[in-house]
Scaffold this motif. Structure first.
Motif, PDB file in Angstrom:
ATOM      1  N   VAL A 148       0.434  -8.250  -6.706  1.00  0.00           N
ATOM      2  CA  VAL A 148       1.724  -8.129  -6.008  1.00  0.00           C
ATOM      3  C   VAL A 148       2.601  -7.127  -6.753  1.00  0.00           C
ATOM      4  CG1 VAL A 148       3.882  -9.368  -5.469  1.00  0.00           C
ATOM      5  CG2 VAL A 148       1.689 -10.372  -4.887  1.00  0.00           C
ATOM      6  N   MET A 149       3.375  -6.365  -5.953  1.00  0.00           N
ATOM      7  CA  MET A 149       4.151  -5.274  -6.518  1.00  0.00           C
ATOM      8  C   MET A 149       5.636  -5.612  -6.587  1.00  0.00           C
ATOM      9  SD  MET A 149       3.139  -1.622  -5.277  1.00  0.00           S
ATOM     10  CE  MET A 149       3.210  -2.228  -3.629  1.00  0.00           C
ATOM     11  N   TYR A 150       6.284  -5.131  -7.631  1.00  0.00           N
ATOM     12  CA  TYR A 150       7.733  -5.331  -7.791  1.00  0.00           C
ATOM     13  C   TYR A 150       8.355  -4.000  -8.182  1.00  0.00           C
ATOM     14  CZ  TYR A 150       6.415 -10.247  -8.102  1.00  0.00           C
ATOM     15  OH  TYR A 150       5.902 -11.493  -7.833  1.00  0.00           O
ATOM     16  N   HIS A 151       9.702  -3.977  -8.141  1.00  0.00           N
ATOM     17  CA  HIS A 151      10.425  -2.847  -8.721  1.00  0.00           C
ATOM     18  C   HIS A 151      11.494  -3.439  -9.624  1.00  0.00           C
ATOM     19  CE1 HIS A 151      13.006   0.623  -9.250  1.00  0.00           C
ATOM     20  NE2 HIS A 151      11.980   1.358  -8.875  1.00  0.00           N
ATOM     21  N   LYS A 152      11.625  -2.862 -10.835  1.00  0.00           N
ATOM     22  CA  LYS A 152      12.539  -3.424 -11.828  1.00  0.00           C
ATOM     23  C   LYS A 152      13.955  -3.608 -11.272  1.00  0.00           C
ATOM     24  CE  LYS A 152      12.660  -1.255 -15.722  1.00  0.00           C
ATOM     25  NZ  LYS A 152      12.478  -0.482 -16.952  1.00  0.00           N
ATOM     26  N   LEU A 153      14.416  -2.638 -10.437  1.00  0.00           N
ATOM     27  CA  LEU A 153      15.783  -2.713  -9.906  1.00  0.00           C
ATOM     28  C   LEU A 153      15.827  -3.124  -8.446  1.00  0.00           C
ATOM     29  CD1 LEU A 153      17.198   0.658 -11.326  1.00  0.00           C
ATOM     30  CD2 LEU A 153      17.441  -1.638 -12.291  1.00  0.00           C
ATOM     31  N   ASP A 210       9.088  -9.427 -15.967  1.00  0.00           N
ATOM     32  CA  ASP A 210       7.676  -9.212 -16.316  1.00  0.00           C
ATOM     33  C   ASP A 210       6.750 -10.379 -15.994  1.00  0.00           C
ATOM     34  OD1 ASP A 210       8.224  -6.625 -17.166  1.00  0.00           O
ATOM     35  OD2 ASP A 210       8.787  -7.323 -19.166  1.00  0.00           O
ATOM     36  N   VAL A 211       7.206 -11.321 -15.140  1.00  0.00           N
ATOM     37  CA  VAL A 211       6.337 -12.433 -14.722  1.00  0.00           C
ATOM     38  C   VAL A 211       6.282 -12.472 -13.196  1.00  0.00           C
ATOM     39  CG1 VAL A 211       5.958 -14.931 -14.792  1.00  0.00           C
ATOM     40  CG2 VAL A 211       6.998 -13.781 -16.757  1.00  0.00           C
ATOM     41  N   CYS A 212       5.080 -12.571 -12.644  1.00  0.00           N
ATOM     42  CA  CYS A 212       4.911 -12.576 -11.187  1.00  0.00           C
ATOM     43  C   CYS A 212       5.450 -13.866 -10.577  1.00  0.00           C
ATOM     44  CB  CYS A 212       3.423 -12.422 -10.866  1.00  0.00           C
ATOM     45  SG  CYS A 212       3.065 -12.487  -9.106  1.00  0.00           S
ATOM     46  N   ASP A 213       6.292 -13.733  -9.533  1.00  0.00           N
ATOM     47  CA  ASP A 213       6.846 -14.917  -8.848  1.00  0.00           C
ATOM     48  C   ASP A 213       5.736 -15.729  -8.187  1.00  0.00           C
ATOM     49  OD1 ASP A 213       9.326 -13.921  -9.445  1.00  0.00           O
ATOM     50  OD2 ASP A 213       9.776 -13.211  -7.416  1.00  0.00           O
ATOM     51  N   LYS A 214       4.710 -15.033  -7.688  1.00  0.00           N
ATOM     52  CA  LYS A 214       3.704 -15.717  -6.862  1.00  0.00           C
ATOM     53  C   LYS A 214       2.699 -16.501  -7.693  1.00  0.00           C
ATOM     54  CE  LYS A 214       5.010 -13.759  -2.927  1.00  0.00           C
ATOM     55  NZ  LYS A 214       5.460 -12.416  -3.064  1.00  0.00           N
TER      56      LYS A 214
END
Ligand code: AP5
Length: 216
Positions: free
Chosen positions: A135-140, A148-152
């Motif tokens: 799964v992808m995130y963006h810092k902002l 730095d921890v995946c929600d899923k």
């Protein structure tokens, strides 16, 4: 339906593709994700691909076309395919047309997400990916609840090797030279839809959805 999601590196293709495939129950085929999985496995394909990917260059056409051919031959998605990151050159597009034709299919629409270079650098620079579930995130712009921890799945987030600024600039140059000509290829076939990629992830999702719901 066969849909191509097109655009420069970091335009948001993967982000939007995940949402579209959920809504339309299509098979999401991402050559980037497949190549990264091969790198992780330490497969022969992965070792070859890594040497190109780390420099921001395209993996040779015959290799990538072979990967896609296997997927299309061995899967049967009732609601169709969403191609993300493929094709990226004219020979890949021509090979795709031949492959689909042999399955009595064709490319129905190409959605091009238009984002200027400055925004791309900021999107890619802040991208973080879960090492476990991808799964992808963006810092902002799309941060996880805990840094730095995946929600899923609770996995650790990392930065892709090809997301360094020097490699991003090379990927943009490769995109202009080798991939951009595909827009003319698909415009000539009257199946290109250009979407403004600025704004929030949800703004872009709505524009894509409106475009997919249009008949022409
Ligand atoms: P690939 O993985 O396909 O990379 P890419 O096309 O360069 O695209 P990216 O994955 O970097 O970005 P994206 O458009 O999916 O954006 P994302 O949704 O992640 O390919 C990698 C390499 O593999 C290539 O360089 C090449 O070497 C090789 N390869 C792959 N396919 C190949 C082929 N067909 N032929 C030859 N070689 C091939 O979004 C980016 C960030 O922005 C994320 O953090 C996201 O959260 C954020 N974001 C998304 N949308 C928004 C928004 N609207 N506002 C703010 N932030 C946003």
């Amino acid at each position: 339906m066969v849909l191509i999601i097109f655009g420069p590196p970091g335009a948001g293709k993967g982000t939007q593709a995940s949402m579209i495939t959920k809504n339309y129950d299509m098979l999401h085929i991402s050559t980037g994700d497949m190549l990264r999985a091969a790198v992780k496995e330490g497969a022969e394909l992965g070792n070859l691909a890594k040497s190109y990917m780390d420099k921001g260059e395209l993996v040779p056409d015959d290799v990538v076309i072979g990967v896609i051919r296997e997927v299309i031959k061995n899967t049967n998605s009732v609601n169709g395919y969403l191609l993300d990151g493929f094709p990226r050159t004219i020979p890949q597009a021509e090979a795709l047309d031949r492959m689909l034709n042999s399955e009595s299919l064709k490319v129905d629409k190409v959605v091009s997400i238009e984002v200027p270079d400055g925004e791309i650098i900021s999107r890619i620079g802040g991208r973080r990916v879960c090492e476990k579930c991808g799964v992808m995130y963006h810092k902002l712009y799309d941060p996880p609840k805990n840094a730095d921890v995946c929600d899923k799945c609770g996995g650790s987030l990392y930065q892709r090797d090809d997301d360094r600024e020097d490699v991003i600039r090379k990927r943009l140059e490769v995109y202009s030279r080798q991939t951009l000509p595909l827009k003319t290829y698909y415009r000539d076939a009257s199946i290109l839809r250009e979407i403004d990629g600025l704004g929030t992830i949800d703004d872009v999702r709505r524009r894509i959805s409106d475009s997919l719901n249009q008949r022409t």
